[in-house]
Design a protein around this motif. Structure first.
Motif, PDB file in Angstrom:
ATOM      1  N   GLN A 421      91.370   0.062 -50.853  1.00 27.68           N
ATOM      2  CA  GLN A 421      91.632  -0.483 -49.518  1.00 27.68           C
ATOM      3  C   GLN A 421      91.930   0.607 -48.485  1.00 27.68           C
ATOM      4  O   GLN A 421      91.667   0.401 -47.310  1.00 27.68           O
ATOM      5  CB  GLN A 421      92.771  -1.515 -49.526  1.00 27.68           C
ATOM      6  CG  GLN A 421      92.506  -2.703 -50.443  1.00 27.68           C
ATOM      7  CD  GLN A 421      93.719  -3.591 -50.580  1.00 27.68           C
ATOM      8  OE1 GLN A 421      93.944  -4.456 -49.748  1.00 27.68           O
ATOM      9  NE2 GLN A 421      94.498  -3.384 -51.620  1.00 27.68           N
ATOM     10  N   CYS A 422      92.463   1.740 -48.895  1.00 33.44           N
ATOM     11  CA  CYS A 422      92.685   2.850 -47.966  1.00 33.44           C
ATOM     12  C   CYS A 422      91.455   3.740 -47.864  1.00 33.44           C
ATOM     13  O   CYS A 422      91.113   4.212 -46.778  1.00 33.44           O
ATOM     14  CB  CYS A 422      93.878   3.695 -48.407  1.00 33.44           C
ATOM     15  SG  CYS A 422      95.471   2.883 -48.270  1.00 33.44           S
ATOM     16  N   SER A 423      90.799   3.997 -48.981  1.00 33.16           N
ATOM     17  CA  SER A 423      89.697   4.962 -49.007  1.00 33.16           C
ATOM     18  C   SER A 423      88.526   4.534 -48.127  1.00 33.16           C
ATOM     19  O   SER A 423      87.725   5.369 -47.711  1.00 33.16           O
ATOM     20  CB  SER A 423      89.212   5.172 -50.443  1.00 33.16           C
ATOM     21  OG  SER A 423      88.731   3.969 -51.000  1.00 33.16           O
ATOM     22  N   THR A 424      88.419   3.252 -47.828  1.00 30.76           N
ATOM     23  CA  THR A 424      87.340   2.759 -46.974  1.00 30.76           C
ATOM     24  C   THR A 424      87.833   2.369 -45.576  1.00 30.76           C
ATOM     25  O   THR A 424      87.074   1.794 -44.791  1.00 30.76           O
ATOM     26  CB  THR A 424      86.672   1.525 -47.619  1.00 30.76           C
ATOM     27  OG1 THR A 424      87.678   0.537 -47.881  1.00 30.76           O
ATOM     28  CG2 THR A 424      85.991   1.906 -48.931  1.00 30.76           C
ATOM     29  N   CYS A 425      89.070   2.697 -45.265  1.00 33.76           N
ATOM     30  CA  CYS A 425      89.677   2.291 -43.990  1.00 33.76           C
ATOM     31  C   CYS A 425      89.488   3.385 -42.942  1.00 33.76           C
ATOM     32  O   CYS A 425      89.792   4.555 -43.194  1.00 33.76           O
ATOM     33  CB  CYS A 425      91.165   1.997 -44.195  1.00 33.76           C
ATOM     34  SG  CYS A 425      92.027   1.549 -42.665  1.00 33.76           S
ATOM     35  N   VAL A 426      89.034   3.019 -41.760  1.00 32.92           N
ATOM     36  CA  VAL A 426      88.786   3.993 -40.710  1.00 32.92           C
ATOM     37  C   VAL A 426      90.075   4.663 -40.239  1.00 32.92           C
ATOM     38  O   VAL A 426      90.071   5.789 -39.728  1.00 32.92           O
ATOM     39  CB  VAL A 426      88.058   3.317 -39.521  1.00 32.92           C
ATOM     40  CG1 VAL A 426      88.978   2.363 -38.777  1.00 32.92           C
ATOM     41  CG2 VAL A 426      87.481   4.349 -38.570  1.00 32.92           C
ATOM     42  N   PHE A 427      91.220   3.998 -40.440  1.00 29.97           N
ATOM     43  CA  PHE A 427      92.494   4.540 -39.973  1.00 29.97           C
ATOM     44  C   PHE A 427      93.118   5.534 -40.975  1.00 29.97           C
ATOM     45  O   PHE A 427      94.071   6.221 -40.640  1.00 29.97           O
ATOM     46  CB  PHE A 427      93.488   3.403 -39.711  1.00 29.97           C
ATOM     47  CG  PHE A 427      93.010   2.408 -38.696  1.00 29.97           C
ATOM     48  CD1 PHE A 427      93.089   2.691 -37.347  1.00 29.97           C
ATOM     49  CD2 PHE A 427      92.465   1.198 -39.080  1.00 29.97           C
ATOM     50  CE1 PHE A 427      92.645   1.780 -36.400  1.00 29.97           C
ATOM     51  CE2 PHE A 427      92.015   0.279 -38.150  1.00 29.97           C
ATOM     52  CZ  PHE A 427      92.100   0.570 -36.799  1.00 29.97           C
ATOM     53  N   GLU A 428      92.599   5.563 -42.187  1.00 30.30           N
ATOM     54  CA  GLU A 428      93.230   6.317 -43.278  1.00 30.30           C
ATOM     55  C   GLU A 428      93.570   7.767 -42.935  1.00 30.30           C
ATOM     56  O   GLU A 428      94.687   8.217 -43.187  1.00 30.30           O
ATOM     57  CB  GLU A 428      92.352   6.256 -44.536  1.00 30.30           C
ATOM     58  CG  GLU A 428      92.896   7.015 -45.735  1.00 30.30           C
ATOM     59  CD  GLU A 428      92.515   8.484 -45.723  1.00 30.30           C
ATOM     60  OE1 GLU A 428      93.375   9.330 -46.072  1.00 30.30           O
ATOM     61  OE2 GLU A 428      91.375   8.802 -45.342  1.00 30.30           O
ATOM     62  N   PRO A 429      92.663   8.565 -42.333  1.00 32.79           N
ATOM     63  CA  PRO A 429      92.999   9.969 -42.093  1.00 32.79           C
ATOM     64  C   PRO A 429      94.172  10.169 -41.143  1.00 32.79           C
ATOM     65  O   PRO A 429      94.833  11.211 -41.181  1.00 32.79           O
ATOM     66  CB  PRO A 429      91.707  10.550 -41.495  1.00 32.79           C
ATOM     67  CG  PRO A 429      90.626   9.602 -41.896  1.00 32.79           C
ATOM     68  CD  PRO A 429      91.276   8.263 -41.918  1.00 32.79           C
ATOM     69  N   ASN A 430      94.430   9.193 -40.282  1.00 32.58           N
ATOM     70  CA  ASN A 430      95.484   9.324 -39.277  1.00 32.58           C
ATOM     71  C   ASN A 430      96.701   8.467 -39.583  1.00 32.58           C
ATOM     72  O   ASN A 430      97.592   8.326 -38.754  1.00 32.58           O
ATOM     73  CB  ASN A 430      94.927   8.936 -37.896  1.00 32.58           C
ATOM     74  CG  ASN A 430      93.782   9.819 -37.481  1.00 32.58           C
ATOM     75  OD1 ASN A 430      93.837  11.031 -37.645  1.00 32.58           O
ATOM     76  ND2 ASN A 430      92.716   9.231 -36.955  1.00 32.58           N
ATOM     77  N   CYS A 431      96.749   7.913 -40.765  1.00 36.85           N
ATOM     78  CA  CYS A 431      97.796   6.956 -41.102  1.00 36.85           C
ATOM     79  C   CYS A 431      98.893   7.600 -41.943  1.00 36.85           C
ATOM     80  O   CYS A 431      99.765   8.285 -41.443  1.00 36.85           O
ATOM     81  CB  CYS A 431      97.166   5.765 -41.819  1.00 36.85           C
ATOM     82  SG  CYS A 431      98.304   4.407 -42.140  1.00 36.85           S
ATOM     83  N   GLY A 432      98.856   7.441 -43.233  1.00 42.26           N
ATOM     84  CA  GLY A 432      99.903   7.939 -44.111  1.00 42.26           C
ATOM     85  C   GLY A 432     100.144   6.948 -45.231  1.00 42.26           C
ATOM     86  O   GLY A 432      99.520   5.887 -45.289  1.00 42.26           O
ATOM     87  N   ALA A 433     101.033   7.314 -46.129  1.00 40.01           N
ATOM     88  CA  ALA A 433     101.344   6.449 -47.268  1.00 40.01           C
ATOM     89  C   ALA A 433     102.853   6.259 -47.343  1.00 40.01           C
ATOM     90  O   ALA A 433     103.605   7.188 -47.085  1.00 40.01           O
ATOM     91  CB  ALA A 433     100.828   7.072 -48.569  1.00 40.01           C
TER      92      ALA A 433
END
Length: 484
Positions: A421-433
């Motif tokens: 769900q994160c690896s295909t999300c456009v927001f992932e690089p600018n988001c966090g965990a």
């Protein structure tokens, strides 16, 4: 003899194009947000996205140039675009080279405030058995100074840490002595409500270059409602303390954090005005967290991510107008996200890291010597859930704890670049965990992302900032300046 090539010989061979890894998210009926693996984003129509995916691109049509600029496409016989993506990703992950720069010492759980949203299970000020002792502090200090980071930041937390100021004094002096032989640089911060601030504390902070961080939730009535204490004067004490610190230590030696409660939601302009009135250099519009008294008193459930986003957007609009009138006054969370969106510099804020900042970004030493992977993990333990407990200072080393199964599993599961769900999300690089948050709210380290308020907030913030950068030149100028 000089030869001249035809114009066609310089025309790129579009048959050799290849699509690099991209993600996309629908913004509206015919609008999509398209991004690459290092956070470059562009807005496209459905037709443009279809053409991009089909590599139906023609030099000079605009889409071709945008796709190359954003590293959405590259030449099939050149590795340069992939190498550039890899170099930029390496830069973003370079914080891993200097692990665990932040160490939080919970010197006491005692506090003379009784804030209903408090994330910590505080204790009354007479319960000295909840104070850290010097033996525990000494061992915690050894562990902190053994971390790989060349700059070690020690933050004193509570409860109210000034109730155990003598231990703070001892830790600072001892840390300075031990760090010298290790070649470590140090920074100290006391997180305090300022009610106990006196000349002795100020003089010590001046002598040892100690920063102070406090809470300021807004105007007098709102702050006193959110942060009650006997005498109903928490606002007066906080404001007086901020003034004394600015006068004695300098305007840059004190910062403040606000926490958004239900009572805050329709008062964001007043809250910002209070920060301006106190001469503070910005504000962090922070939501509640699901820990401690914020859960026991049901404060956390009194508003949702959508309501907080409306609060934040309204506050951001007001703050942008202040900046456009000539006064620099950033909204600090926006500034952090913008730095992530507009550069490849490693981010210091642990909640915006992947893998997560727990353990690798910070360690927390509780008053009794128990070590946790983050401050939120410590708060969760006070509620009876010790899932992120890493060890004890009297029994374990730094290496024992950062290589423990508990931390390795949590960090591995938090790698958003490969997480479902994160690896295909456009927001992932600018988001966090935030595995602690998702464990606390969903009982799962990774979390069910469509049901995650963390994700909803992050997507809302990033989308709004992107649209301001793209469609509002005056706002974009301010936002880019915050990120610089």
């Amino acid at each position: 003899m000089v030869g001249f090539a035809s114009a066609d010989s310089f025309r790129p061979d579009t048959s050799r194009l290849r699509l690099l890894p991209i993600r996309f998210e629908r913004l509206g009926a015919d609008r999509f947000l398209v991004g690459n693996m290092v956070g470059d984003m562009a807005e496209m129509t459905a037709t443009e996205l279809e053409r991009l995916c089909a590599l139906d691109l023609t030099p000079g049509d605009g889409l071709y140039e945008r796709a190359f600029e954003k590293l959405f496409v590259g030449s099939a016989d050149q590795r340069a675009p992939q190498q550039l993506l890899a170099l930029r990703l390496r830069s973003r992950l370079s914080f891993l080279r200097a692990a665990t720069p932040l160490h939080l010492f919970v010197v006491t759980l005692r506090c003379e405030h009784s804030c209903p949203y408090c994330q910590v299970s505080r204790q009354s000020k007479d319960r000295v058995r909840y104070d850290m002792d010097s033996a525990t502090a000494s061992r915690a200090l050894d562990i902190a100074l053994s971390a790989p980071a060349p700059m070690i930041k020690i933050e004193f937390q509570g409860g109210e840490p000034l109730l155990n100021f003598e231990l703070i004094r001892w830790i600072v002096v001892t840390a300075e002595e031990r760090a010298m032989s290790l070649g470590k640089q140090l920074q100290f911060v006391i997180t305090t409500n300022l009610a106990l601030l006196d000349d002795e504390v100020l003089e010590f902070c001046a002598e040892h270059d100690v920063l102070l961080s406090t809470s300021l939730d807004g105007p007098r009535d709102l702050h006193n409602k959110n942060r009650p204490r006997r005498g109903q004067n928490s606002y007066e004490l906080a404001v007086a303390g901020i003034g004394r610190i600015r006068e004695r230590l300098g305007p840059d030696r004190v910062g403040a954090l606000m926490t958004t409660t239900e009572a805050s939601l329709d008062r964001v302009e007043e809250i910002v005005d209070e920060y301006l009135a106190q001469g503070l250099d910005g504000i962090f519009l922070r939501p509640l967290s699901p820990y401690g008294h914020a859960i026991k008193t049901k404060q956390f459930h009194k508003y949702d991510a959508r309501e907080w986003l409306e609060f934040w957007k309204r506050g951001l609009r007001y703050i942008l107008e202040i900046n456009k009138s000539g006064r620099r006054f950033p909204e600090f969370y926006s500034a952090l996200i913008l730095r992530r969106m507009l550069s490849d510099e490693p981010i210091g804020y642990v909640d915006l890291r992947s893998p997560a900042g727990i353990g690798l970004g910070a360690l927390v030493y509780n008053y009794d010597g128990t070590v946790f992977a983050s401050d939120e993990a410590r708060m969760l333990a006070e509620m009876g859930d010790r899932s992120f407990e890493l060890g004890n200072v009297h029994e374990h080393s730094y290496r024992d704890m950062v290589l423990s199964d508990t931390l390795v599993t949590a960090v591995a599961d938090s790698l958003t670049q490969t997480a479902p769900q994160c690896s295909t999300c456009v927001f992932e690089p600018n988001c966090g965990a935030d595995p602690v948050y998702h464990h606390a709210t969903q009982g799962d380290l990774l979390g069910i992302k469509p049901l995650s308020e963390f994700c909803e907030r992050q997507k809302g913030v990033i989308t709004h900032l992107f649209e301001l950068l793209e469609h509002s030149p005056e706002d974009a100028a301010v936002l880019r300046e915050w990120a610089s």
